[in-house]
Write a protein that holds these residues in place. Structure first.
Motif, PDB file in Angstrom:
ATOM      1  N   HIS A 121      21.104  66.398  44.301  1.00  0.00           N
ATOM      2  CA  HIS A 121      20.826  64.984  44.092  1.00  0.00           C
ATOM      3  C   HIS A 121      20.662  64.327  45.453  1.00  0.00           C
ATOM      4  N   ARG A 122      20.202  63.111  45.476  1.00  0.00           N
ATOM      5  CA  ARG A 122      20.086  62.392  46.743  1.00  0.00           C
ATOM      6  C   ARG A 122      21.483  62.082  47.270  1.00  0.00           C
ATOM      7  N   GLN A 150      10.850  65.200  42.861  1.00  0.00           N
ATOM      8  CA  GLN A 150      11.223  64.114  41.956  1.00  0.00           C
ATOM      9  C   GLN A 150      12.590  63.537  42.319  1.00  0.00           C
ATOM     10  N   ARG A 176      18.205  62.444  31.660  1.00  0.00           N
ATOM     11  CA  ARG A 176      17.057  63.277  32.019  1.00  0.00           C
ATOM     12  C   ARG A 176      17.483  64.109  33.232  1.00  0.00           C
ATOM     13  N   ARG A 211      12.066  61.234  45.214  1.00  0.00           N
ATOM     14  CA  ARG A 211      11.396  59.992  44.804  1.00  0.00           C
ATOM     15  C   ARG A 211      12.296  59.114  43.956  1.00  0.00           C
ATOM     16  N   GLY A 212      13.387  59.686  43.452  1.00  0.00           N
ATOM     17  CA  GLY A 212      14.296  58.913  42.625  1.00  0.00           C
ATOM     18  C   GLY A 212      13.930  58.886  41.158  1.00  0.00           C
ATOM     19  N   THR A 213      12.971  59.722  40.714  1.00  0.00           N
ATOM     20  CA  THR A 213      12.612  59.760  39.296  1.00  0.00           C
ATOM     21  C   THR A 213      13.559  60.662  38.500  1.00  0.00           C
ATOM     22  N   LEU A 214      14.356  61.451  39.210  1.00  0.00           N
ATOM     23  CA  LEU A 214      15.447  62.204  38.597  1.00  0.00           C
ATOM     24  C   LEU A 214      16.716  61.905  39.389  1.00  0.00           C
ATOM     25  N   GLU A 215      17.844  61.778  38.689  1.00  0.00           N
ATOM     26  CA  GLU A 215      19.115  61.551  39.372  1.00  0.00           C
ATOM     27  C   GLU A 215      19.702  62.844  39.917  1.00  0.00           C
ATOM     28  N   GLN A 245       8.887  71.152  42.530  1.00  0.00           N
ATOM     29  CA  GLN A 245       8.526  69.944  41.790  1.00  0.00           C
ATOM     30  C   GLN A 245       9.753  69.074  41.545  1.00  0.00           C
TER      31      GLN A 245
END
Length: 313
Positions: free
Chosen positions: A277-278, A136, A95, A139-143, A132
């Motif tokens: 990315h984080r 995300q 994703r 929040r870690g909902t996307l890599e 958006q």
């Protein structure tokens, strides 16, 4: 020769303070575990434990060995995860976040790249707006994702710029394109702008609003729609003018409505797109593979000088 099995038995003994407790923790027979520790001592030619009452106390040599044993087992575990991750590339679901108009830059070509090189991957390209997507990611909902840098805060994110594009004014009236598109002219224009649902977070609108406010004007619209394709169709009918990215015009090709032309803004305005990315995230191999393909496609567009390519005029 020192073995991983010996190190595992050694560390369990250090943690539990006896062969019996260490064997129980690992699910081994006590004689088997104590034999492994004995073999380790023999291989290192040193004593690792001394008896204290009914338990065992590590010697100075054992304390010196402990961090290296932990590191050795951690390295093996990491290697096993890496191998498993490569295997997952063939079967995993990815994703990946994309900004709203990414379909016009990447489109079905990216999907074809992924499915051709990794036929077992299930791909989800998700996102409507860079702000958006950045939220995300945090929040870690996307890599990982590709975002417009001016459209979102990059605080807490690691970013790798991959492409730059230019914002231009589009009209069906050649007379409106014959003059410099200054903030004053832009403020007076009848405009149709896309991303109505994201008007407060849209990077293009923010950029325009800042320029106009700095010159003492306000950004106003006559029509607002969701997608740039509809905005271009409205502009082609002469109902309003619009602003869009030259890459969007280039991607549309012969699908750009007849009769439209463009002119650069004064001062010129650009957007930078980046993979994000984080910073503490270790991307899964599947996500890394998709990110690499996204980066390759966008860098190729940048290398081709998309911002200087021939587009409808």
């Amino acid at each position: 020769m020192v073995t991983l099995h010996q190190l595992r038995c050694f560390l369990a003994t250090v943690d539990h303070g006896s062969f019996t407790a260490a064997a129980a923790a690992l699910g081994y027979a006590q004689p088997s575990l104590s034999e492994q520790v004995r073999l380790l001592e023999q291989g290192l030619d040193t004593r690792l434990f001394r008896r204290a009452g009914r338990g065992l106390v590590p010697t100075e040599a054992a304390l010196a060995l402990q961090p290296h044993a932990l590191a050795a087992l951690a390295a093996v575990d990491a290697g096993a995860r890496a191998v498993a991750g490569v295997r997952e590339v063939l079967t995993g679901t990815v994703r990946f976040g994309v900004f709203g108009t990414a379909r016009l830059y990447l489109g079905a070509g990216l999907v074809a790249d992924v499915l051709d090189r990794h036929p077992g991957v299930r791909l989800e390209l998700a996102g409507l707006n860079s702000a958006q997507i950045a939220a995300q990611l945090r929040r870690g909902t996307l890599e990982a994702a590709v975002i417009a840098l001016s459209g979102s805060s990059t605080e807490g994110l690691a970013v790798t710029p991959v492409m730059r594009d230019e914002l231009v004014y589009v009209s069906a009236d050649p007379d409106r394109l014959g003059h410099a598109i200054t903030p004053a002219r832009l403020a007076a224009a009848q405009l149709v702008l896309p991303d109505v649902s994201w008007r407060d977070d849209d990077s293009t609108r923010r950029m325009l609003a800042r320029d106009l406010q700095a010159a003492g004007h306000q950004l106003t619209t006559r029509v607002e729609v969701e997608d740039p394709e509809t905005a271009l169709e409205i502009a082609a009918r002469g109902l309003a003018d619009t602003v869009t990215w030259r890459g969007v015009l280039r991607a549309q090709g012969d699908r750009v409505p007849d009769g439209l032309g463009w002119a650069p803004l004064r001062p010129r305005r650009y957007e930078t797109f980046a993979i994000a990315h984080r910073p503490d995230a270790v991307l899964s191999p599947a996500v890394r593979a998709v990110a690499d393909l996204v980066e390759a496609r966008m860098r190729a567009l940048d290398d081709q000088g998309w911002q200087d390519s021939a587009v409808p005029r």
